[in-house]
Design a protein around this motif. Structure first.
Motif, PDB file in Angstrom:
ATOM      1  N   GLN A  86       0.855  -1.173   0.000  1.00 55.88           N
ATOM      2  CA  GLN A  86       0.000   0.000   0.000  1.00 55.88           C
ATOM      3  C   GLN A  86       0.897   1.231   0.000  1.00 55.88           C
ATOM      4  O   GLN A  86       1.963   1.220   0.611  1.00 55.88           O
ATOM      5  CB  GLN A  86      -0.909   0.056   1.235  1.00 55.88           C
ATOM      6  CG  GLN A  86      -1.881  -1.090   1.373  1.00 55.88           C
ATOM      7  CD  GLN A  86      -2.709  -0.978   2.648  1.00 55.88           C
ATOM      8  OE1 GLN A  86      -3.056   0.113   3.075  1.00 55.88           O
ATOM      9  NE2 GLN A  86      -3.002  -2.114   3.253  1.00 55.88           N
ATOM     10  N   VAL A  87       0.448   2.281  -0.675  1.00 54.69           N
ATOM     11  CA  VAL A  87       1.169   3.548  -0.670  1.00 54.69           C
ATOM     12  C   VAL A  87       0.167   4.640  -0.325  1.00 54.69           C
ATOM     13  O   VAL A  87      -0.831   4.813  -1.029  1.00 54.69           O
ATOM     14  CB  VAL A  87       1.830   3.850  -2.029  1.00 54.69           C
ATOM     15  CG1 VAL A  87       2.564   5.198  -1.966  1.00 54.69           C
ATOM     16  CG2 VAL A  87       2.797   2.740  -2.425  1.00 54.69           C
ATOM     17  N   LEU A  88       0.416   5.351   0.766  1.00 51.65           N
ATOM     18  CA  LEU A  88      -0.394   6.494   1.169  1.00 51.65           C
ATOM     19  C   LEU A  88       0.492   7.720   1.021  1.00 51.65           C
ATOM     20  O   LEU A  88       1.547   7.808   1.647  1.00 51.65           O
ATOM     21  CB  LEU A  88      -0.866   6.352   2.616  1.00 51.65           C
ATOM     22  CG  LEU A  88      -1.459   4.996   3.028  1.00 51.65           C
ATOM     23  CD1 LEU A  88      -1.856   5.007   4.497  1.00 51.65           C
ATOM     24  CD2 LEU A  88      -2.647   4.632   2.159  1.00 51.65           C
ATOM     25  N   ILE A  89       0.068   8.667   0.199  1.00 50.29           N
ATOM     26  CA  ILE A  89       0.973   9.758  -0.141  1.00 50.29           C
ATOM     27  C   ILE A  89       0.199  11.066  -0.266  1.00 50.29           C
ATOM     28  O   ILE A  89      -0.930  11.099  -0.768  1.00 50.29           O
ATOM     29  CB  ILE A  89       1.726   9.418  -1.455  1.00 50.29           C
ATOM     30  CG1 ILE A  89       2.858  10.393  -1.713  1.00 50.29           C
ATOM     31  CG2 ILE A  89       0.778   9.355  -2.639  1.00 50.29           C
ATOM     32  CD1 ILE A  89       3.806   9.926  -2.819  1.00 50.29           C
ATOM     33  N   SER A  90       0.815  12.126   0.233  1.00 54.49           N
ATOM     34  CA  SER A  90       0.229  13.458   0.101  1.00 54.49           C
ATOM     35  C   SER A  90       1.320  14.450  -0.262  1.00 54.49           C
ATOM     36  O   SER A  90       2.382  14.471   0.364  1.00 54.49           O
ATOM     37  CB  SER A  90      -0.465  13.893   1.398  1.00 54.49           C
ATOM     38  OG  SER A  90      -0.916  15.238   1.286  1.00 54.49           O
ATOM     39  N   ASP A  91       1.044  15.278  -1.267  1.00 50.86           N
ATOM     40  CA  ASP A  91       1.976  16.333  -1.660  1.00 50.86           C
ATOM     41  C   ASP A  91       1.568  17.681  -1.082  1.00 50.86           C
ATOM     42  O   ASP A  91       2.117  18.718  -1.454  1.00 50.86           O
ATOM     43  CB  ASP A  91       2.079  16.422  -3.180  1.00 50.86           C
ATOM     44  CG  ASP A  91       0.734  16.741  -3.846  1.00 50.86           C
ATOM     45  OD1 ASP A  91      -0.255  16.954  -3.117  1.00 50.86           O
ATOM     46  OD2 ASP A  91       0.686  16.779  -5.087  1.00 50.86           O
TER      47      ASP A  91
END
Length: 222
Positions: A81-86
């Protein structure tokens, strides 16, 4: 999920006079001056509502830069899983479902642990600070100090959080209990402070908080 930021490193008092408010203050100071944070994590979730215990592990990265809070959680087990915020959008990729879910990043601000790690949360503003419950105290309180924080907002899904704080004022364990008595434990290791940008160009840093899903992934906007 959950969920943080040299001039002077705050050191823990070694005697019994360090009250929960003192621990919260040095913890806040440590994370406020931090520009970036990385760590490995092991996650354990238990409770009647979850069925059998669930475990997960991976690596997390947080960065405060130009007024934006960025983060990335890479789960390597049990499934990728990849949880990402820019700082603008928040994306969740689930390899087993072949889905990428995209939503506005401001939705993360309601996540209590994220807001603190991202440098937006203020413990004494957002939580009641209390001593740790007896059952959750550290085995060796000379190594880890434990405080319980209770959300002030009644809309929170979280009942309380226990933070295990080392002498360097870094969190080594987070224990989150919801209103259904489900307990999520995050154990943090290999913690590095203010090293995300070291030796990297702006473009290389940007790639950390960029994710391109595999071909055939379903993209869902919320």
């Amino acid at each position: 999920m959950l969920l943080v930021f040299v001039a002077v490193t705050a050191r823990a008092e070694t005697g019994p006079a360090e009250y929960p408010e003192n621990i919260a203050s040095r913890l806040q100071q440590r994370y406020d001056i931090m520009r970036s944070l990385t760590f490995n994590f092991n996650q354990d979730i238990r409770g009647e509502m979850t069925g059998r215990p669930r475990q997960g592990s991976g690596h997390a990265t947080f960065l405060k830069n130009n007024g934006k809070a960025r983060m990335r959680w890479d789960y390597v087990s049990p499934d990728r899983q990849v949880l990402i915020s820019d700082g603008v959008t928040f994306s969740m990729y689930f390899a087993s479902l072949k889905q990428l879910i995209i939503s506005p990043a401001e939705k993360l601000d309601t996540d209590l642990t994220y807001s603190f790690f991202a440098g937006k949360g203020v413990l004494k503003r957002d939580f009641y600070i209390r001593p740790a419950d007896e059952e959750y105290k550290a085995d060796d309180e000379s190594i880890l100090k434990v405080i319980k924080i209770i959300p002030m907002t009644q809309q929170s899904q979280v009942q309380d959080i226990h933070l295990y704080v080392a002498a360097d004022s870094l969190i080594r364990r987070i224990m989150i209990r919801d209103h259904f008595s489900t307990v999520t434990v995050l154990n943090l290791s290999d913690i590095e402070v203010d090293k995300v940008t070291t030796g990297k160009s702006p473009e290389q840093v940007e790639t950390i908080f960029t994710f391109v899903p595999p071909e055939g992934t379903e993209i869902i906007h919320q």
